[in-house]
Motif scaffolding. Structure first.
Motif, mmCIF file in Angstrom:
data_model
loop_
_atom_site.group_PDB
_atom_site.id
_atom_site.type_symbol
_atom_site.label_atom_id
_atom_site.label_comp_id
_atom_site.label_asym_id
_atom_site.label_seq_id
_atom_site.Cartn_x
_atom_site.Cartn_y
_atom_site.Cartn_z
ATOM 1 N N LYS A 5 9.136 130.441 13.065
ATOM 2 C CA LYS A 5 10.295 130.955 12.321
ATOM 3 C C LYS A 5 10.027 132.364 11.807
ATOM 4 O O LYS A 5 10.879 133.246 11.918
ATOM 5 C CB LYS A 5 10.627 130.007 11.175
ATOM 6 N N HIS A 86 20.489 127.117 17.277
ATOM 7 C CA HIS A 86 19.287 126.289 17.367
ATOM 8 C C HIS A 86 18.031 127.121 17.627
ATOM 9 O O HIS A 86 17.019 126.581 18.047
ATOM 10 C CB HIS A 86 19.449 125.252 18.476
ATOM 11 N N PHE A 88 15.872 128.631 15.600
ATOM 12 C CA PHE A 88 14.702 128.284 14.800
ATOM 13 C C PHE A 88 14.052 126.995 15.303
ATOM 14 O O PHE A 88 12.841 126.901 15.388
ATOM 15 C CB PHE A 88 15.068 128.137 13.320
ATOM 16 N N GLU A 89 14.883 126.013 15.655
ATOM 17 C CA GLU A 89 14.343 124.756 16.176
ATOM 18 C C GLU A 89 13.650 124.986 17.518
ATOM 19 O O GLU A 89 12.584 124.408 17.779
ATOM 20 C CB GLU A 89 15.467 123.740 16.355
ATOM 21 N N GLN A 90 14.249 125.838 18.374
ATOM 22 C CA GLN A 90 13.651 126.127 19.671
ATOM 23 C C GLN A 90 12.289 126.797 19.511
ATOM 24 O O GLN A 90 11.322 126.431 20.175
ATOM 25 C CB GLN A 90 14.567 127.025 20.495
ATOM 26 N N GLU A 92 10.299 126.757 16.843
ATOM 27 C CA GLU A 92 9.346 125.827 16.237
ATOM 28 C C GLU A 92 8.799 124.857 17.282
ATOM 29 O O GLU A 92 7.603 124.595 17.333
ATOM 30 C CB GLU A 92 9.996 125.056 15.079
ATOM 31 N N GLU A 93 9.690 124.341 18.141
ATOM 32 C CA GLU A 93 9.242 123.428 19.201
ATOM 33 C C GLU A 93 8.343 124.156 20.188
ATOM 34 O O GLU A 93 7.357 123.599 20.668
ATOM 35 C CB GLU A 93 10.466 122.838 19.922
ATOM 36 N N ARG A 96 4.951 124.552 18.557
ATOM 37 C CA ARG A 96 4.326 123.268 18.280
ATOM 38 C C ARG A 96 3.765 122.626 19.550
ATOM 39 O O ARG A 96 2.713 121.999 19.516
ATOM 40 C CB ARG A 96 5.347 122.340 17.610
#
Length: 185
Positions: A5, A86, A88-90, A92-93, A96
């Motif tokens: 992020k 999406h 931020f989610e992308q 982060e994934e 990760r």
């Protein structure tokens, strides 16, 4: 270590920093155009058009500057993040679940991104065309080699300039095996 992020916000702020510089430059050039075209007694009245153009340029530069400063102070409201809800989610994934990373590319099981510009991110299932692009001059690669990934809403350019041919082939095969809808071009 910086999380995804924070790196995405830094990438958006870097783009807005370039817009701030462009806004300042356009406003200054418009101001110089206004000063250079000020009508005097010995200058014909046709310079009024240049003066008006210079003023419009100044106002356009100021508008660009204000918009870029607003986006730089609140990067969550930038155009990229409004269009890609999406992101931020992308990211982060992506950070990760990394399965591949080099100097220019980060890839997870579901996403791929340009490491230097995280606004160029795409889901692997959205990629429909992948092709290699070389820029040559007299049969010598001059600017670079890139892998272009086309999605319905974005084009990613991943630099592979100084990588060995075997590494590039492995990367292309890896992307092709992870992206179900991709066609090689």
């Amino acid at each position: 270590m910086i999380d995804g992020k924070e790196q995405l916000i830094k990438a958006v702020k870097r783009l807005d920093g370039a817009l701030i510089a462009c806004g300042i430059l356009i406003a200054l050039l418009g101001g110089l155009l206004c000063l250079g075209s000020m009508p005097t007694d010995s200058v014909p009245e046709t310079t009024w058009g240049l003066l008006i153009f210079g003023l419009l340029t100044v106002f356009g530069g100021i508008a660009l500057l204000v918009l870029a400063i607003k986006n730089n102070s609140h990067p969550e409201t930038s155009t990229f993040l409004r269009k890609n809800k999406h992101a931020f989610e992308q990211v982060e994934e992506l950070f990760r679940n990394k399965i591949y990373e080099d100097n220019n590319i980060i890839m997870s099981n579901k996403h791929i991104a340009n490491k230097h510009n995280l606004t160029q991110i795409a889901a692997l299932e959205d990629i429909y065309v992948m092709y290699l692009h070389k820029t040559t001059y007299n049969f010598v690669i001059t600017v670079g080699k890139e892998i272009y990934l086309e999605t319905p809403y974005n084009r990613l350019a991943l630099s592979i300039y100084l990588q060995k041919k075997e590494d590039v082939e492995n990367l292309v095969n890896n992307i092709a095996s992870k992206a179900p809808n991709v066609r090689l071009g």
